[in-house]
Design a protein around this motif. Structure first.
Motif, PDB file in Angstrom:
ATOM      1  N   ALA A 193       0.852  -1.193   0.000  1.00 17.55           N
ATOM      2  CA  ALA A 193       0.000   0.000   0.000  1.00 17.55           C
ATOM      3  C   ALA A 193       0.885   1.239   0.000  1.00 17.55           C
ATOM      4  CB  ALA A 193      -0.900   0.002   1.234  1.00 17.55           C
ATOM      5  N   ASP A 194       0.310   2.364  -0.378  1.00 18.58           N
ATOM      6  CA  ASP A 194       1.002   3.637  -0.182  1.00 18.58           C
ATOM      7  C   ASP A 194       1.035   3.933   1.315  1.00 18.58           C
ATOM      8  OD1 ASP A 194       1.684   4.471  -2.826  1.00 18.58           O
ATOM      9  OD2 ASP A 194      -0.416   4.935  -3.198  1.00 18.58           O
ATOM     10  N   GLU A 195       2.198   4.322   1.812  1.00 16.98           N
ATOM     11  CA  GLU A 195       2.379   4.566   3.242  1.00 16.98           C
ATOM     12  C   GLU A 195       2.311   6.068   3.524  1.00 16.98           C
ATOM     13  OE1 GLU A 195       2.836   2.206   5.532  1.00 16.98           O
ATOM     14  OE2 GLU A 195       3.037   0.482   4.194  1.00 16.98           O
ATOM     15  N   LEU A 196       1.518   6.447   4.527  1.00 13.71           N
ATOM     16  CA  LEU A 196       1.366   7.848   4.908  1.00 13.71           C
ATOM     17  C   LEU A 196       1.561   7.972   6.412  1.00 13.71           C
ATOM     18  CD1 LEU A 196       0.545  10.805   4.294  1.00 13.71           C
ATOM     19  CD2 LEU A 196      -1.846  10.080   4.529  1.00 13.71           C
ATOM     20  N   PHE A 197       2.475   8.861   6.797  1.00 14.35           N
ATOM     21  CA  PHE A 197       2.760   9.052   8.221  1.00 14.35           C
ATOM     22  C   PHE A 197       3.062  10.522   8.483  1.00 14.35           C
ATOM     23  CE2 PHE A 197       5.963   9.239  11.688  1.00 14.35           C
ATOM     24  CZ  PHE A 197       5.172   8.766  12.715  1.00 14.35           C
ATOM     25  N   PHE A 198       2.603  11.033   9.624  1.00  9.10           N
ATOM     26  CA  PHE A 198       2.846  12.421  10.012  1.00  9.10           C
ATOM     27  C   PHE A 198       3.536  12.476  11.377  1.00  9.10           C
ATOM     28  CE2 PHE A 198      -1.021  12.647   7.402  1.00  9.10           C
ATOM     29  CZ  PHE A 198      -0.678  13.629   6.498  1.00  9.10           C
ATOM     30  N   SER A 199       4.360  13.505  11.565  1.00 10.33           N
ATOM     31  CA  SER A 199       4.804  13.886  12.902  1.00 10.33           C
ATOM     32  C   SER A 199       4.664  15.397  13.016  1.00 10.33           C
ATOM     33  CB  SER A 199       6.250  13.449  13.166  1.00 10.33           C
ATOM     34  OG  SER A 199       7.153  14.150  12.337  1.00 10.33           O
ATOM     35  N   PHE A 200       4.524  15.872  14.247  1.00 15.16           N
ATOM     36  CA  PHE A 200       4.176  17.275  14.455  1.00 15.16           C
ATOM     37  C   PHE A 200       5.094  17.916  15.487  1.00 15.16           C
ATOM     38  CE2 PHE A 200       0.367  14.713  13.642  1.00 15.16           C
ATOM     39  CZ  PHE A 200      -0.035  15.254  12.427  1.00 15.16           C
ATOM     40  N   GLU A 201       5.298  19.213  15.297  1.00 10.13           N
ATOM     41  CA  GLU A 201       6.050  19.997  16.281  1.00 10.13           C
ATOM     42  C   GLU A 201       5.289  21.295  16.529  1.00 10.13           C
ATOM     43  OE1 GLU A 201      10.511  21.883  17.100  1.00 10.13           O
ATOM     44  OE2 GLU A 201      10.114  20.733  15.268  1.00 10.13           O
ATOM     45  N   ASN A 202       4.890  21.502  17.789  1.00  9.12           N
ATOM     46  CA  ASN A 202       4.178  22.725  18.157  1.00  9.12           C
ATOM     47  C   ASN A 202       5.185  23.853  18.354  1.00  9.12           C
ATOM     48  OD1 ASN A 202       1.639  21.089  20.285  1.00  9.12           O
ATOM     49  ND2 ASN A 202       2.215  20.772  18.168  1.00  9.12           N
TER      50      ASN A 202
END
Length: 234
Positions: A193-202
């Protein structure tokens, strides 16, 4: 006389050991004070982020992040929305003398993966109307979606829009969303599958840095909230 001689021989060693102990104590005390000062600065930064977060529309940010995705990078039928099953820890500044525990999470305390819910998964499925969206935990395996919906467990209206699929090798069930696919879904645990991942920085000043990985290729955008709207600033 013999005892005195032994004492004189050992005296430099004893003095050196005491000096070393005094130096280590001094370094320990210094590093402890530095740690306390760092946590005071972290506390001020944390409460600034908290104050700003209360005025920011994170729901709209999530929708903008999804809408901003480059559709040309998704070529497969399935999108595996990956998410971390572990929250960010504040971290430790380790040294030889004093272990400094950072007391405040300044990376993603207010906007993070926990800010996403099943309705966002559904929105992703509507944006990619010809795709099948399957969430799974990072490091646990394809289709392992337990935990993604924990904030929506009582929301029957949302769950009516989700479907249950099965992993063929294990018969294990998982939730997924497909706008067009109406038939029951059965897939292999080795599905590509196409892989989608996020990470965030406030960030301070009403900003959030978003790092997205599409098939492990990294893109970074910084969003800023002002006048009731989000804009990409870099």
């Amino acid at each position: 006389m013999k005892a005195l001689l032994i004492f004189l021989i050992l005296l430099p060693v004893l003095c050196f050991s005491q000096a070393k102990f005094d130096l280590e104590t001094e370094i320990y005390d210094l590093q402890k004070r530095e740690c306390e000062e760092q946590n005071k600065k972290d506390k001020a930064a944390y409460y600034k982020l908290k104050h700003e977060a209360a005025e920011m529309n994170f729901y709209a940010l999530t929708r903008m992040i999804i809408s901003d995705l480059d559709k040309t990078k998704f070529t497969r039928k399935y999108i595996n929305l990956r998410y971390s099953s572990v929250t960010y820890s504040c971290g430790v500044i380790d040294s030889e003398n004093y272990e400094c525990i950072r007391e405040y999470n300044l990376k993603d305390p207010f906007y993070n993966r926990q800010s996403w819910g099943a309705d966002d998964l559904i929105f992703l499925g509507k944006v990619f109307a010809d795709k099948i969206i399957i969430p799974s935990r990072v490091g646990i395996g394809f289709g392992y979606s337990e935990g993604f919906y924990y904030v929506d467990e009582e929301n029957s209206a949302v769950f009516r829009k989700l479907k249950k699929g099965k992993i063929t090798e294990t018969n294990r069930e998982f939730y997924y969303y497909a706008k067009k696919n109406k038939s029951p879904l059965s897939v292999s645990e080795n599905l590509i599958a196409d892989e989608l991942f996020f990470s965030f920085e406030n960030l301070p000043d009403y900003r959030v840095k978003v790092t997205q990985y599409i098939n492990y290729k990294k893109t970074v955008k910084t969003y800023e909230f002002g006048n009731g709207e989000w804009t990409v600033v870099e």
